[in-house]
Motif scaffolding. Structure first.
Motif, short mmCIF file in Angstrom:
data_model
loop_
_atom_site.label_atom_id
_atom_site.label_comp_id
_atom_site.label_asym_id
_atom_site.label_seq_id
_atom_site.Cartn_x
_atom_site.Cartn_y
_atom_site.Cartn_z
N ILE A 317 16.65 34.81 7.41
CA ILE A 317 15.69 34.83 8.51
C ILE A 317 14.85 36.10 8.47
O ILE A 317 13.65 36.09 8.78
N SER A 318 15.46 37.21 8.08
CA SER A 318 14.71 38.47 7.98
C SER A 318 13.58 38.35 6.97
O SER A 318 12.46 38.85 7.21
N ALA A 319 13.84 37.72 5.84
CA ALA A 319 12.79 37.53 4.84
C ALA A 319 11.66 36.68 5.40
O ALA A 319 10.47 36.93 5.12
N LEU A 320 12.00 35.68 6.20
CA LEU A 320 10.98 34.84 6.82
C LEU A 320 10.12 35.67 7.77
O LEU A 320 8.88 35.54 7.79
N GLU A 358 15.57 44.64 7.58
CA GLU A 358 15.60 44.18 6.19
C GLU A 358 16.29 45.19 5.28
O GLU A 358 17.07 44.82 4.40
N ASN A 359 16.00 46.47 5.48
CA ASN A 359 16.65 47.49 4.66
C ASN A 359 18.15 47.52 4.91
O ASN A 359 18.94 47.64 3.97
N LYS A 360 18.55 47.40 6.16
CA LYS A 360 19.98 47.37 6.47
C LYS A 360 20.66 46.18 5.81
O LYS A 360 21.79 46.30 5.28
N LEU A 361 20.01 45.04 5.81
CA LEU A 361 20.59 43.86 5.16
C LEU A 361 20.66 44.03 3.65
O LEU A 361 21.60 43.54 3.01
N GLY A 362 19.69 44.72 3.07
CA GLY A 362 19.77 45.01 1.65
C GLY A 362 20.96 45.88 1.32
O GLY A 362 21.63 45.68 0.29
N GLY A 366 23.76 44.03 -0.81
CA GLY A 366 23.54 44.42 -2.19
C GLY A 366 22.49 43.57 -2.89
O GLY A 366 22.37 43.62 -4.12
N ARG A 367 21.72 42.81 -2.14
CA ARG A 367 20.70 41.94 -2.72
C ARG A 367 19.33 42.62 -2.69
O ARG A 367 19.10 43.53 -1.90
N PRO A 368 18.42 42.15 -3.52
CA PRO A 368 17.06 42.69 -3.45
C PRO A 368 16.43 42.35 -2.11
O PRO A 368 16.61 41.26 -1.57
N THR A 369 15.71 43.30 -1.56
CA THR A 369 14.97 43.04 -0.33
C THR A 369 13.60 42.47 -0.67
O THR A 369 13.15 42.53 -1.81
N CYS A 370 12.95 41.91 0.31
CA CYS A 370 11.60 41.37 0.09
C CYS A 370 10.54 42.41 0.41
O CYS A 370 9.38 42.07 0.65
N GLN A 460 15.24 52.79 1.11
CA GLN A 460 14.58 51.72 0.39
C GLN A 460 14.20 52.17 -1.02
O GLN A 460 14.29 51.40 -1.97
N GLY A 461 13.80 53.43 -1.13
CA GLY A 461 13.55 53.97 -2.46
C GLY A 461 14.79 53.98 -3.33
O GLY A 461 14.72 53.72 -4.54
N LEU A 462 15.96 54.24 -2.73
CA LEU A 462 17.21 54.20 -3.48
C LEU A 462 17.51 52.78 -3.94
O LEU A 462 17.95 52.57 -5.08
N LEU A 463 17.29 51.79 -3.07
CA LEU A 463 17.51 50.40 -3.47
C LEU A 463 16.56 49.99 -4.58
O LEU A 463 16.95 49.29 -5.52
N ASP A 464 15.32 50.43 -4.48
CA ASP A 464 14.33 50.04 -5.48
C ASP A 464 14.60 50.66 -6.84
O ASP A 464 14.36 50.03 -7.88
N ARG A 465 15.11 51.88 -6.87
CA ARG A 465 15.14 52.64 -8.12
C ARG A 465 16.54 52.82 -8.72
O ARG A 465 16.66 53.08 -9.90
N VAL A 466 17.58 52.69 -7.90
CA VAL A 466 18.94 52.93 -8.40
C VAL A 466 19.81 51.67 -8.32
O VAL A 466 20.53 51.35 -9.26
N TYR A 467 19.74 50.95 -7.22
CA TYR A 467 20.59 49.79 -7.04
C TYR A 467 19.91 48.48 -7.45
O TYR A 467 20.45 47.41 -7.21
N ALA A 468 18.73 48.56 -8.03
CA ALA A 468 18.07 47.35 -8.52
C ALA A 468 18.84 46.76 -9.70
O ALA A 468 19.57 47.46 -10.41
#
Length: 758
Positions: A317-320, A358-362, A366-370, A460-468
């Motif tokens: 739902i957050s992605a929507l 959305e960031n909290k759900l990521g 552990g999934r990619p965020t939109c 979010q930068g950490l998710l994009d660059r390290v946990y991707a």
């Protein structure tokens, strides 16, 4: 400081060492062909290679050709599949890899059939950044330690993926409640609302416990609409009613989490959710083009689902909601002169509310965020409450974008990570000079939300660059640099906190204590995420494989992770403060923080406290404290009970081999004959027994008495529309009902309905 990523030494060496191309028609030496037939061995190795683990076959230690597997081995023996000029680079990357890079030590891959059954589908894919995956690692480590110390054989023969993956798969480690239904079985009156006294309590509770985290509604305007709605008994538009029902659903859920005296039926929040779904997300509504009200409804549903431990549903739902917002351009800076500056700021807060969820759900899944750091072009929210946006100094910033950039945007640590420099400031050394204005502001929810959004962008930068997912292909030195860069931004963030929000100070603990606690949880969670890849088991050959600098960095980050977990554990109420557990902010994701803390502490204990050997006793006591908290909250929450079982079992596995005394811990199993009836979201049910969806149907819902129950006689007339009906609205006065157009105006725009009756 330049924001350009440095060229790694391995890459530079590889490019510099490339031999010149041979001249045309020159003869090229062909190396002697090697036999591809590997000599057979009967031996087994401690850990199977990647290819054998994928094929689930016995491994002899020989490295097969990787051209058919779809994976490129990081092993040095992959020389046979690499060009000569790339081999040295691969060897350098292998040499820089740690022995175990925490949750980043393997490719992101699915080790179980997600579509197998309802439980696996409800869990879905769980990535390496989730505490559920960390708990999977904890369970494997504790079981391995128990067998090793007890002299029991390893049933996997060293290949843990072949044997233990199905035992400790994410569906077995998932403590959330997506496998429970969230519907009600009885017909629902779409336009009914609670009586005014109960509605007032729900609305006031929402504004107190949810709005500071999630300012997705225009508080002064919606409060005005709310009062007129109940005073005139008029029927507004369906989407406005859906927003109101989601406000009630969030507050009703909190009332049971906090065990407030006025709480009603344990399933009231499901009724409000069902009404909101009928009013805004049923039938053709899903396929209609979104407007601002629809964005608000979807965002509120995502927040509600997180607060009720429906993480998989919340993620969808957050992605929507995010996509609906982007389709309206809310993620961008608006230059439309037809929209007032106040309305632009309110829409800006809608966007940042969605980003926070959305960031909290990521982080949780552990999934990619939109979303990504680069797409958040909207300016950060102003540090004021909505009631003050039409007063000084807020109006000065709204009317002067340059002044806003100077005082707010350029002062935030994330502005440089986003590489979207505002104004003319392009140097981090300018930040202290821009903080003076912020530091003079009084503590408020608006000031808290600004700094919370700033830290959210860093994560979010950490998710994009390290946990991707593709980060595993990066050599450890590159990941280390990325972690170090974001760590520097986080350090800059905490050093820039105003005195009233600085939770590290003890001399003024009472000032802004609620806002401080919220930021403290978020900050220590961020530090845990930063250092979690470095929290790994030490091996004898580490000193030979890694430089002193790499070893020092890994050790420092591991210690930082453990210390952050310790600080987080201190924030969790103990038994003497049991009554405060529900009041602890942030209540809507507190279980997530507790599980982050416990997985880190128990994992370090399973390593024999190798990173902090002198703190083993303290770590054990803090683990017990958190487990007791889970035991207390499990009385009213299935999610807490599941988490309690997981963490208690892991700690008890370590008790015997490591000599821990856990006799003072309560058992998570019910006594013989004891049975607790729970509703679908974990609260004591009125009667009957609720089971997981696709197992047995939900019991019939017990409607409250229309006169003496949760709903007043004015709100529940004897006749009215049932599910899906939109005729004869229950709110009409002498036949003068208000049509759809009267409340169709967006709740976050400037004006409201001029009149209710002709």
């Amino acid at each position: 400081m330049s924001n350009e990523a440095p060229v790694t030494s391995a890459l530079a060496a590889s490019l510099g060492a490339r031999p010149p191309l041979p001249p045309p028609h020159a003869k090229i030496a062909i190396p002697r062909q090697r036999s591809n037939v590997a000599q057979k061995h009967s031996r087994r190795v401690p850990r199977a290679c990647e290819s054998c683990r994928i094929r689930k076959t016995k491994c002899s230690g020989d490295t097969p050709l990787e051209s058919d597997s779809g994976y490129v081995s990081n092993d040095v023996s992959s020389e046979r599949t690499l060009p000569a000029d790339k081999f040295q680079e691969a060897a350098d990357e292998q040499a820089s890899e740690p022995s175990s890079v925490g949750s980043l030590d393997a490719l992101d891959k699915v080790e179980y059939d997600v579509n197998l059954n309802n439980q696996s589908r409800a869990t879905g894919y769980i990535g390496k950044g989730s505490e559920i995956t960390w708990m999977q690692r904890v369970q494997k480590e504790t079981e391995q330690r128990r067998r090793s110390q007890s002299g029991l054989p390893d049933p996997s023969g060293g290949d843990e993926d072949n044997t233990t993956s199905h035992v400790f798969a994410p569906p077995e480690m998932n403590y959330h409640l997506d496998d429970f239904d969230i519907g009600v079985s009885e017909p629902v009156q779409m336009y009914w609302v609670p009586s005014r006294p109960l509605a007032d309590k729900l609305f006031e509770t929402y504004l107190r416990v949810a709005h500071p985290y999630f300012p997705i509604i225009n508080r002064p305007l919606f409060c005005d609409q709310y009062g007129r709605f109940f005073d005139s008994f008029a029927l507004p538009g369906d989407k406005w009613m859906a927003i109101l029902n989601m406000v009630f659903a969030i507050a009703a859920n909190y009332a049971h989490v906090a065990q407030l005296e006025w709480r009603g039926n344990p399933q009231d929040h499901l009724l409000y959710l069902t009404r909101a779904r009928m009013l805004s997300m049923s039938g053709d509504e899903v396929f209609r083009h979104p407007d601002l009200q629809q964005v608000q409804v979807e965002g509120l549903m995502a927040f509600y689902l997180v607060s009720t431990d429906q993480i998989h549903r919340a993620w969808r739902i957050s992605a929507l909601a995010i996509r609906s917002a982007i389709s309206l351009g809310i993620n961008l800076k608006s230059s439309n002169q037809m929209i007032s500056n106040v309305s632009k700021e309110i829409r800006n807060r809608v966007w940042w509310s969605l980003i926070a969820t959305e960031n909290k759900l990521g982080l949780m899944t552990g999934r990619p965020t939109c979303i990504s750091v680069s797409m958040c072009i909207a300016p950060l929210p102003l540090p004021f409450e909505e009631n003050n946006l039409q007063e000084q100094p807020a109006t000065s910033l709204l009317n002067d974008p340059g002044l806003r950039d100077k005082h707010v945007n350029n002062a935030m640590a994330s502005s440089y990570l986003r590489k979207t420099h505002f104004g003319n400031s392009n140097n981090e050394r300018d930040i202290p000079s821009t903080l003076e204005w912020l530091h003079r502001l009084p503590v408020s929810p608006g000031l808290y939300f600004l700094y919370s959004c700033d830290l959210t962008m860093l994560m979010q930068g950490l998710l994009d660059r390290v946990y991707a997912a593709n980060a595993v292909h990066q050599p450890w030195r590159n990941l280390k640099d990325r972690i170090g860069e974001i760590q520097a931004r986080v350090d800059l963030w905490i050093s820039s906190l105003p005195r009233g929000l600085d939770f590290t100070r003890t001399d003024d603990a009472d000032q802004g204590s609620d806002e401080k606690r919220r930021l403290a949880f978020q900050y220590y969670s961020a530090r845990i995420m930063l250092g979690r890849p470095c929290l790994c088991r030490h091996h004898k050959n580490d000193a030979q494989k890694h430089s002193n600098e790499e070893q020092a960095f890994t050790q420092a980050m591991a210690v930082s992770t453990i210390e952050s977990a310790v600080q987080m554990a201190h924030l969790i109420p103990d038994e003497s403060d049991a009554g405060l557990s529900a009041e602890v902010r942030p209540w809507w994701c507190l279980l997530h923080y507790v599980m982050q803390t416990l997985t880190v502490i128990i994992l370090e204990l399973s390593f024999s406290s190798v990173h902090m050997p002198k703190e083993e006793g303290n770590l054990l006591q803090l683990a017990k404290k958190c487990i007791r908290w889970l035991a207390r909250t499990s009385k009213h929450s299935v999610a807490s009970h599941r988490a309690w079982q997981l963490c208690d079992s892991a700690l008890r596995r370590l008790a015997e081999p490591l000599g821990f005394d856990v006799s003072d811990l309560p058992s998570p199993h019910y006594e013989p004959g004891q049975h607790v009836h729970l509703d679908p979201l974990g609260f004591p049910a009125m009667e009957g027994h609720v089971t997981a969806v696709d197992d047995n149907p939900i019991p019939e819902f017990i409607m409250a008495d229309p006169v003496e129950g949760s709903y007043g006689p004015l709100s529940m007339p004897p006749a009215g529309p049932s599910v899906g009906s939109r005729t004869n609205p229950p709110f009409s006065a002498a036949g003068h009902g208000v049509g759809e157009g009267s409340f169709a105006h967006d709740p976050i725009s400037e004006s409201f309905v001029e009149f209710f009756f002709p």
